[in-house]
Write an enzyme that holds these catalytic residues in place. Structure first.
Site, PDB file in Angstrom:
ATOM      1  N   ASP A 237      24.182  31.362  56.421  1.00  0.00           N
ATOM      2  CA  ASP A 237      23.889  32.785  56.235  1.00  0.00           C
ATOM      3  C   ASP A 237      24.578  33.682  57.257  1.00  0.00           C
ATOM      4  O   ASP A 237      24.720  34.878  57.021  1.00  0.00           O
ATOM      5  CB  ASP A 237      22.374  33.015  56.311  1.00  0.00           C
ATOM      6  CG  ASP A 237      21.666  32.361  55.152  1.00  0.00           C
ATOM      7  OD1 ASP A 237      22.106  32.580  54.015  1.00  0.00           O
ATOM      8  OD2 ASP A 237      20.700  31.616  55.379  1.00  0.00           O
TER       9      ASP A 237
ATOM     10  N   HIS B   2      18.803  25.210  61.746  1.00  0.00           N
ATOM     11  CA  HIS B   2      18.715  24.536  60.456  1.00  0.00           C
ATOM     12  C   HIS B   2      17.806  23.330  60.569  1.00  0.00           C
ATOM     13  O   HIS B   2      17.810  22.653  61.600  1.00  0.00           O
ATOM     14  CB  HIS B   2      20.104  24.102  59.968  1.00  0.00           C
ATOM     15  CG  HIS B   2      20.144  23.882  58.507  1.00  0.00           C
ATOM     16  ND1 HIS B   2      19.795  22.677  57.924  1.00  0.00           N
ATOM     17  CD2 HIS B   2      20.439  24.727  57.497  1.00  0.00           C
ATOM     18  CE1 HIS B   2      19.883  22.805  56.620  1.00  0.00           C
ATOM     19  NE2 HIS B   2      20.270  24.030  56.326  1.00  0.00           N
TER      20      HIS B   2
ATOM     21  N   HIS C 293      14.720  31.308  54.358  1.00  0.00           N
ATOM     22  CA  HIS C 293      15.634  30.591  53.447  1.00  0.00           C
ATOM     23  C   HIS C 293      16.748  31.567  53.067  1.00  0.00           C
ATOM     24  O   HIS C 293      17.451  32.058  53.944  1.00  0.00           O
ATOM     25  CB  HIS C 293      14.799  30.083  52.268  1.00  0.00           C
ATOM     26  CG  HIS C 293      15.466  29.104  51.344  1.00  0.00           C
ATOM     27  ND1 HIS C 293      16.704  28.566  51.555  1.00  0.00           N
ATOM     28  CD2 HIS C 293      15.032  28.557  50.159  1.00  0.00           C
ATOM     29  CE1 HIS C 293      17.019  27.736  50.558  1.00  0.00           C
ATOM     30  NE2 HIS C 293      16.018  27.714  49.701  1.00  0.00           N
TER      31      HIS C 293
HETATM   32  N1  COA Z   1      16.465  31.834  66.606  1.00  0.00           N
HETATM   33  C1  COA Z   1      15.808  31.514  67.727  1.00  0.00           C
HETATM   34  N2  COA Z   1      15.221  30.325  67.915  1.00  0.00           N
HETATM   35  C2  COA Z   1      15.309  29.424  66.926  1.00  0.00           C
HETATM   36  C3  COA Z   1      15.999  29.700  65.739  1.00  0.00           C
HETATM   37  C4  COA Z   1      16.583  30.962  65.589  1.00  0.00           C
HETATM   38  N3  COA Z   1      17.229  31.279  64.478  1.00  0.00           N
HETATM   39  N4  COA Z   1      15.916  28.629  64.920  1.00  0.00           N
HETATM   40  C5  COA Z   1      15.216  27.711  65.591  1.00  0.00           C
HETATM   41  N5  COA Z   1      14.849  28.178  66.790  1.00  0.00           N
HETATM   42  C6  COA Z   1      14.065  27.484  67.804  1.00  0.00           C
HETATM   43  C7  COA Z   1      12.586  27.674  67.537  1.00  0.00           C
HETATM   44  O1  COA Z   1      12.075  28.825  68.169  1.00  0.00           O
HETATM   45  C8  COA Z   1      12.011  26.398  68.071  1.00  0.00           C
HETATM   46  O2  COA Z   1      11.996  26.482  69.471  1.00  0.00           O
HETATM   47  P1  COA Z   1      10.761  25.902  70.311  1.00  0.00           P
HETATM   48  O3  COA Z   1      10.780  24.437  70.017  1.00  0.00           O
HETATM   49  O4  COA Z   1      11.110  26.265  71.687  1.00  0.00           O
HETATM   50  O5  COA Z   1       9.550  26.581  69.772  1.00  0.00           O
HETATM   51  C9  COA Z   1      13.062  25.360  67.715  1.00  0.00           C
HETATM   52  O6  COA Z   1      14.302  26.083  67.665  1.00  0.00           O
HETATM   53  C10 COA Z   1      12.813  24.690  66.369  1.00  0.00           C
HETATM   54  O7  COA Z   1      12.709  25.710  65.378  1.00  0.00           O
HETATM   55  P2  COA Z   1      11.806  25.611  64.082  1.00  0.00           P
HETATM   56  O8  COA Z   1      11.646  26.968  63.507  1.00  0.00           O
HETATM   57  O9  COA Z   1      10.544  24.844  64.383  1.00  0.00           O
HETATM   58  O10 COA Z   1      12.734  24.701  63.173  1.00  0.00           O
HETATM   59  P3  COA Z   1      12.570  24.469  61.631  1.00  0.00           P
HETATM   60  O11 COA Z   1      13.327  23.238  61.306  1.00  0.00           O
HETATM   61  O12 COA Z   1      11.158  24.550  61.212  1.00  0.00           O
HETATM   62  O13 COA Z   1      13.271  25.775  61.011  1.00  0.00           O
HETATM   63  C11 COA Z   1      14.784  27.348  60.264  1.00  0.00           C
HETATM   64  C12 COA Z   1      14.535  25.855  60.531  1.00  0.00           C
HETATM   65  C13 COA Z   1      16.074  27.493  59.487  1.00  0.00           C
HETATM   66  C14 COA Z   1      13.653  27.911  59.424  1.00  0.00           C
HETATM   67  C15 COA Z   1      14.889  28.098  61.616  1.00  0.00           C
HETATM   68  O14 COA Z   1      15.984  27.626  62.343  1.00  0.00           O
HETATM   69  C16 COA Z   1      14.957  29.587  61.436  1.00  0.00           C
HETATM   70  O15 COA Z   1      13.914  30.258  61.300  1.00  0.00           O
HETATM   71  N6  COA Z   1      16.191  30.180  61.404  1.00  0.00           N
HETATM   72  C17 COA Z   1      16.335  31.586  61.170  1.00  0.00           C
HETATM   73  C18 COA Z   1      16.269  31.887  59.689  1.00  0.00           C
HETATM   74  C19 COA Z   1      17.510  31.427  58.971  1.00  0.00           C
HETATM   75  O16 COA Z   1      18.620  31.681  59.371  1.00  0.00           O
HETATM   76  N7  COA Z   1      17.267  30.775  57.845  1.00  0.00           N
HETATM   77  C20 COA Z   1      18.326  30.283  56.986  1.00  0.00           C
HETATM   78  C21 COA Z   1      18.394  28.799  57.010  1.00  0.00           C
HETATM   79  S1  COA Z   1      19.810  28.222  56.101  1.00  0.00           S
END
Ligand code: COA
Length: 383
Positions: A320, A269, A229
């Site tokens: 971010d 996201h 987050h």
């Molecule tokens: N880097 C690499 N791969 C990513 C990614 C990232 N930042 N964000 C998503 N993915 C990929 C995942 O590995 C997953 O791939 P898969 O289906 O092959 O396993 C797919 O995209 C879905 O990701 P997931 O983590 O399940 O989505 P979510 O909706 O649960 O998570 C976030 C959303 C924001 C938590 C996630 O995108 C993330 O961890 N981002 C990095 C942290 C970040 O920047 N957070 C700030 C958010 S405002």
């Protein structure tokens, strides 16, 4: 391992509550398909171009843009509440210099709740008064702790500066360049509110038990702290610094991370299926500041990372990503990036807590039990 005795008729588990709608809200609209963000009916781009953090906060709290006199009164009231209670300052003196600033903020919010004159009053009016004080004092807490950990005395807030300018003043000890203060002001607008994000949901879960505002905001700060987050912005800067230190191509760095199945912070996201609408505004700041400060490399590295993420995974940057290089160019210590997110988002949290109280129902979902059943208790000396 799920137990075979789990009932087949159990309801479906929605992991991460993805897509679940938990409340009606008129506070903000996050349009994930079209990449739009609207606060109380106003496009984020318009607010970034024309509003201030103070005005946006008043808009969020009151569901209307203030008239001139109303905004002046609100701004003056917020400015007058900036100073911390002496006992909270004493507490900050006692905290370890190497504490995480988000942990300090969480502790300070809880402590402020001890001394607030309305601590035990959860009426609408008292909740608003407490919210005003919290919004006013978040920057003071963060700046005071940064001074103390550097063995410097905190700088008292000034009432004649804007919320953003006063924060930079308390942090650095000198009045900021107006252009820098305006950039931070817009960053605060962009981070002020974002629908049912994790920290806002945490605040609402706490408020829904009819707990008080300080408890709700303490829950929210703890939730924002995580790297999935609000904690992501500082992780982005750490990646950029690592890329520079290793002298590696940013595209190669991204490919390395992806090959290792690691997340690249600042991308992806839950709601946006296209570019986060806040990212292009921050991208411009990162570029402009990079050129103005003579350190364009952070912006350039970020652009290469973005192109690589799009090419390799079709994943867009979120709020971010470019805020990291923007704050770095403003000379803000890296571990204060998430506290700055909190300085902004506390407006949204307070607004949501008021909304929760206004139409409250306990938030209490269920878990699908997949554990063991019908075991026979074995006395201690027979195990
Ligand atoms: N880097 C690499 N791969 C990513 C990614 C990232 N930042 N964000 C998503 N993915 C990929 C995942 O590995 C997953 O791939 P898969 O289906 O092959 O396993 C797919 O995209 C879905 O990701 P997931 O983590 O399940 O989505 P979510 O909706 O649960 O998570 C976030 C959303 C924001 C938590 C996630 O995108 C993330 O961890 N981002 C990095 C942290 C970040 O920047 N957070 C700030 C958010 S405002």
């Amino acid at each position: 391992m799920p137990d075979s005795t789990a009932t087949a008729a159990s309801p479906q588990v929605v992991a991460g509550l993805e897509g679940v709608v938990v409340a009606e809200s008129s506070i903000s609209y996050v349009d994930g398909q079209n990449g739009r963000l609207v606060y109380r009916g106003y496009q984020i781009e318009d607010l970034a171009a024309h509003s201030t953090f103070e005005e946006t906060t008043k808009l969020l709290l009151d569901d209307a843009l203030p008239r001139k006199g109303e905004l002046e009164a609100f701004t003056a009231q917020l400015a007058a509440e900036r100073a911390l209670d002496e006992r909270v300052l004493d507490l900050l003196h006692e905290l370890p210099a190497d504490a995480e600033p988000m942990a300090v903020l969480r502790t300070a919010v809880s402590a402020i709740g001890m001394f607030d004159p309305d601590a035990t009053d959860d009426s609408r009016e008292a909740t608003r008064r407490k919210g005003m004080r919290l919004i006013a004092q978040f920057p003071t807490i963060v700046a005071a702790f940064d001074r103390l950990r550097n063995a410097e005395e905190p700088i008292e807030p000034r009432e004649d500066l804007s919320h953003a300018a006063n924060f930079l003043f308390m942090l650095k000890g000198e009045e900021p360049d107006p252009a820098d203060a305006r950039i931070l002001d817009v960053c605060l607008i962009l981070h002020a509110e974002h629908g049912m994000n994790a920290s806002t949901f945490a605040a609402r879960v706490t408020a829904a038990t009819l707990s008080d505002l300080h408890s709700a905001v303490t829950s929210a700060v703890g939730t924002l702290k995580g790297s999935l987050h609000g904690g992501a912005n500082q992780e982005v800067m750490r990646m950029l610094l690592e890329i520079e230190e290793r002298g590696i191509d940013p595209a190669e760095y991204v490919r390395e991370k992806l090959a290792a199945h690691e997340k690249v912070m600042g991308f992806g996201h839950r709601v946006y299926k296209t570019m986060d609408p806040r990212a292009p505004i921050l991208r411009n700041f990162s570029k402009e500041l990079g050129e103005r400060t003579g350190h364009p490399q952070w912006y350039r590295m970020s652009e290469t990372m973005l192109e690589t993420m799009l090419a390799e995974k079709s994943i867009n940057p979120n709020v971010d990503f470019f805020s990291a290089s923007t704050y770095y160019a403003l000379g803000i210590p890296v571990d204060l990036y998430t506290p700055i997110f909190a300085i902004a988002r506390v407006s949204g949290w307070c607004t949501h807590v008021e909304a929760q109280y206004a139409h409250n129902r306990l938030i209490r979902p269920r878990a699908q039990y997949v554990g063991k059943r019908d075991l026979t208790y074995v006395p201690l000396d027979e195990r």
